[in-house]
Design a protein around this motif. Structure first.
Motif, short mmCIF file in Angstrom:
data_model
loop_
_atom_site.label_atom_id
_atom_site.label_comp_id
_atom_site.label_asym_id
_atom_site.label_seq_id
_atom_site.Cartn_x
_atom_site.Cartn_y
_atom_site.Cartn_z
N GLN A 84 0.58 -1.28 0.09
CA GLN A 84 0.02 -0.09 -0.13
C GLN A 84 0.92 1.33 0.00
O GLN A 84 0.18 2.39 -0.39
N TRP A 126 -5.24 1.09 -7.69
CA TRP A 126 -5.50 -0.33 -7.45
C TRP A 126 -6.31 -0.54 -6.29
O TRP A 126 -6.77 0.11 -5.43
N GLN A 127 -7.22 -1.77 -6.56
CA GLN A 127 -8.08 -2.42 -5.77
C GLN A 127 -7.60 -4.03 -5.94
O GLN A 127 -7.35 -4.31 -7.02
N VAL A 128 -7.81 -4.60 -5.00
CA VAL A 128 -7.36 -6.18 -4.98
C VAL A 128 -8.76 -6.90 -4.41
O VAL A 128 -9.33 -6.66 -3.48
N ALA A 181 -4.40 -13.10 -5.74
CA ALA A 181 -4.72 -11.47 -5.61
C ALA A 181 -5.05 -10.96 -7.11
O ALA A 181 -4.12 -11.21 -7.93
N ILE A 213 -5.70 -7.94 -9.51
CA ILE A 213 -5.32 -6.28 -9.29
C ILE A 213 -6.29 -5.72 -10.17
O ILE A 213 -6.28 -6.03 -11.68
N THR A 214 -6.98 -4.74 -9.87
CA THR A 214 -7.82 -3.87 -10.79
C THR A 214 -7.74 -2.37 -10.78
O THR A 214 -6.94 -1.95 -9.70
N SER A 215 -7.92 -1.67 -11.72
CA SER A 215 -7.67 -0.43 -11.80
C SER A 215 -9.05 0.31 -12.15
O SER A 215 -9.65 -0.13 -12.88
N CYS A 236 -0.69 0.43 -11.17
CA CYS A 236 -1.13 -0.77 -10.84
C CYS A 236 0.35 -1.70 -10.84
O CYS A 236 0.54 -2.76 -9.80
N TYR A 242 2.36 -1.25 -7.97
CA TYR A 242 1.94 -1.96 -6.82
C TYR A 242 2.38 -3.43 -6.91
O TYR A 242 2.79 -3.93 -5.89
N VAL A 243 2.01 -3.89 -7.96
CA VAL A 243 2.60 -5.34 -8.28
C VAL A 243 3.99 -5.59 -7.90
O VAL A 243 4.21 -6.58 -7.16
#
Length: 230
Positions: free
Chosen positions: A45, A56-58, A138, A140-142, A154, A157-158
Motif C-alpha cells: 500500500q 489499485w483495488q484487490v 490476488a 489487481i484492478t484499476s 497498478c 503496486y504489483v
C-alpha cells in the motif's frame, strides 16, 4: 551505524530481495498465515502513484474459493476466445521476441516438455489458470477512468507486492494470463464494469521440488536498456 552504512545495508537488502524473487510456478497447498498476508498488503500500500490516486483495488481469493476460481477460468479458457480489458501486445519484434522465446524455452526445458509435445504444452499453459497450485491469488484492478496512468500505478503496486512477499518468505507469480480473459474473471468475482482487470498474483509457499522452480529468466544488460545523455 552511520547514515552511510545504513544506506549501504538497505541497498544490499533490496538487491538481495530482487535477486531472490522469481516467478514461482509450483506451490505447496500450505496457506500463508493471515497476519503475513496483511503485512504484505500493508507494505504494498506504500506504492507511489500518480497524484496519489492509488488506482489499485484487490480481490483476494483464498482457500476453497481459489480452487473454484481456477476451475471456472480453466473451463472458460478451453471454450472461449480471449477478451481483455486492455489491448494485448500486437507483436513481439526483435529483441522482445528473442527474450520471449528464450523465457518460454527455458521454462519448458526445465519441465522436460518438448516443443512438439502439444498436449503437454497445453497442460502447462492451463496451469496459469489453476494458479500453479497456489492457495491464494490476488486480482489487481484499476479504475477505468484513470486509463493508462491507473494501469501504470497498478504495475508499481504489483512490483512492491512481489518484493514485500519475498521479504517474508512468500513465493509469487505475477500473471497477466488471467487478464486475457477479463470477462470470466469479472463474472466469477462480480467485479464492477468500471474496474479494469490488470493482472493476478498467485502466491503461497514454493514447492522446492517442482522442476519449474529451477528456471530463472535472464535480465538484459544496462547497455541494452539505458541511453545516457550528458
Amino acid at each position: 551505524m552511520t547514515d552511510a552504512a545504513a544506506t549501504i545495508d538497505a541497498a544490499a537488502t533490496l538487491e538481495q530481495l530482487l535477486d531472490d524473487r522469481y516467478s514461482c510456478r509450483g506451490f505447496t497447498s500450505e496457506p500463508v498465515p493471515e497476519e503475513t498476508i496483511d503485512r504484505i498488503f500493508r507494505m504494498a500500500q506504500r506504492t507511489a502513484s500518480w497524484c496519489n490516486s492509488q488506482a489499485w483495488q484487490v480481490e483476494l481469493v483464498t482457500g476453497r474459493a481459489t480452487a473454484a476460481f481456477g476451475k471456472h477460468l480453466t473451463d472458460h479458457v478451453l471454450s472461449n476466445d480471449m477478451r481483455s480489458d486492455f489491448p494485448a501486445p500486437e507483436r513481439y519484434d526483435g529483441v522482445y521476441g528473442d527474450r520471449r522465446r528464450a523465457s518460454g524455452f527455458g521454462l519448458y526445458s526445465a519441465l522436460g516438455i518438448e516443443r512438439s509435445d502439444t498436449d503437454a504444452r497445453l497442460r502447462q499453459m492451463l496451469e496459469n489458470y489453476r494458479f500453479f497450485g497456489a492457495p491464494h491469488v490476488a486480482v489487481i484492478t484499476s479504475d477505468a477512468g484513470l486509463g493508462t496512468y491507473g494501469a501504470v500505478d497498478c504495475g508499481g503496486y504489483v512490483s512492491t507486492f512481489l518484493a514485500a512477499a519475498t521479504s517474508l518468505g512468500v513465493a509469487t507469480c505475477a500473471q497477466a494470463a488471467i487478464a486475457l480473459y477479463s470477462d470470466a474473471v469479472r463474472e466469477h468475482l462480480q467485479i464492477p464494469e468500471d474496474r479494469l482487470i490488470v493482472c493476478g498474483i498467485a502466491f503461497g509457499f514454493a514447492d522446492a521440488d517442482h522442476p519449474a522452480n529451477t528456471f530463472r529468466a535472464e535480465r538484459a544488460d544496462l547497455s541494452d536498456v539505458v541511453r545516457r545523455h550528458g
